[in-house]
Design a protein around this motif. Structure first.
Motif, mmCIF file in Angstrom:
data_model
loop_
_atom_site.group_PDB
_atom_site.id
_atom_site.type_symbol
_atom_site.label_atom_id
_atom_site.label_comp_id
_atom_site.label_asym_id
_atom_site.label_seq_id
_atom_site.Cartn_x
_atom_site.Cartn_y
_atom_site.Cartn_z
ATOM 1 N N GLN A 88 -24.435 -23.313 -35.639
ATOM 2 C CA GLN A 88 -24.321 -24.230 -36.826
ATOM 3 C C GLN A 88 -23.998 -25.137 -36.508
ATOM 4 O O GLN A 88 -23.729 -25.913 -35.615
ATOM 5 C CB GLN A 88 -23.131 -23.034 -37.796
ATOM 6 N N LEU A 89 -24.774 -26.692 -37.442
ATOM 7 C CA LEU A 89 -24.525 -28.032 -37.352
ATOM 8 C C LEU A 89 -23.626 -28.305 -38.832
ATOM 9 O O LEU A 89 -24.539 -28.497 -40.131
ATOM 10 C CB LEU A 89 -25.955 -28.321 -37.196
ATOM 11 N N MET A 90 -22.940 -29.438 -38.317
ATOM 12 C CA MET A 90 -22.485 -30.177 -39.416
ATOM 13 C C MET A 90 -22.042 -31.536 -39.222
ATOM 14 O O MET A 90 -21.531 -31.905 -38.205
ATOM 15 C CB MET A 90 -20.798 -29.555 -39.696
ATOM 16 N N PRO A 147 -21.698 -28.924 -33.381
ATOM 17 C CA PRO A 147 -22.347 -27.741 -33.263
ATOM 18 C C PRO A 147 -21.523 -26.749 -33.245
ATOM 19 O O PRO A 147 -20.613 -27.039 -32.786
ATOM 20 C CB PRO A 147 -23.408 -27.541 -32.157
ATOM 21 N N SER A 148 -21.876 -26.246 -33.587
ATOM 22 C CA SER A 148 -20.835 -24.755 -33.283
ATOM 23 C C SER A 148 -20.659 -23.814 -32.399
ATOM 24 O O SER A 148 -19.385 -23.620 -32.319
ATOM 25 C CB SER A 148 -21.039 -23.415 -34.876
ATOM 26 N N ALA A 171 -31.652 -29.138 -34.803
ATOM 27 C CA ALA A 171 -31.331 -28.044 -33.131
ATOM 28 C C ALA A 171 -32.512 -27.122 -32.641
ATOM 29 O O ALA A 171 -32.850 -26.413 -33.579
ATOM 30 C CB ALA A 171 -30.259 -27.802 -32.676
ATOM 31 N N GLY A 172 -32.873 -26.840 -31.378
ATOM 32 C CA GLY A 172 -34.087 -25.720 -31.361
ATOM 33 C C GLY A 172 -34.452 -26.275 -29.674
ATOM 34 O O GLY A 172 -34.008 -26.904 -28.812
ATOM 35 N N ARG A 173 -35.427 -25.192 -29.175
ATOM 36 C CA ARG A 173 -35.814 -25.024 -28.350
ATOM 37 C C ARG A 173 -36.657 -25.405 -27.943
ATOM 38 O O ARG A 173 -37.991 -25.000 -28.417
ATOM 39 C CB ARG A 173 -36.195 -23.694 -27.660
ATOM 40 N N VAL A 174 -37.136 -27.282 -28.212
ATOM 41 C CA VAL A 174 -38.356 -28.153 -28.179
ATOM 42 C C VAL A 174 -38.508 -28.632 -27.116
ATOM 43 O O VAL A 174 -37.888 -29.821 -26.741
ATOM 44 C CB VAL A 174 -37.843 -29.059 -29.617
#
Length: 125
Positions: free
Chosen positions: A3-5, A24-25, A98-101
């Motif tokens: 989760q992102l805040m 990020p969480s 966010a991601g595996r990019v």
């Protein structure tokens, strides 16, 4: 699930500065590439800036180069976006992602699997 805040949005006059933060969480260092996107009034969401998960580089949209700086504090697990020389065209909702990019896909929003709720940035003229 990650989760992102986001935080730090607000109202600023043209020429002013704001600093956005994304918390990020869970730890993201060396696991997730992270980015900022924005969506202006009546516009589609667009890429703003990104940092690769290896820390190998930062990437910016041409419209913000030289004015915005993306950074990751791995110790505090915080992603930031320092925005200077703001103009009314920067108005919009700013989203952390966010991601595996991989590097070649950093500017594509479909590459990111995790999104924050967004924070509003309004720049008055």
């Amino acid at each position: 699930q990650l989760q992102l805040m986001e935080s730090g949005g607000g109202l600023v006059q043209a020429g002013g500065s704001l600093r956005l933060s994304c918390a990020p969480s869970e730890r993201t260092y060396s696991r997730y590439s992270m980015a900022w996107f924005r969506q202006g009034p009546g516009k589609e969401r667009e890429f703003v800036a990104a940092v690769h998960y290896t820390g190998s580089g930062t990437y910016y949209a041409d419209s913000v180069k030289g004015r915005f700086t993306i950074s990751k504090d791995n110790a505090k697990n915080i992603l930031s976006l320092q925005m200077n020389s703001l103009n009314p065209e920067d108005t919009g909702v700013y989203y952390c992602a966010a991601g595996r990019v991989i590097t070649s896909a950093l500017t594509s929003q479909s590459s990111y699997g995790y999104w924050g709720q967004g924070t509003q940035v309004t720049v008055s003229s």
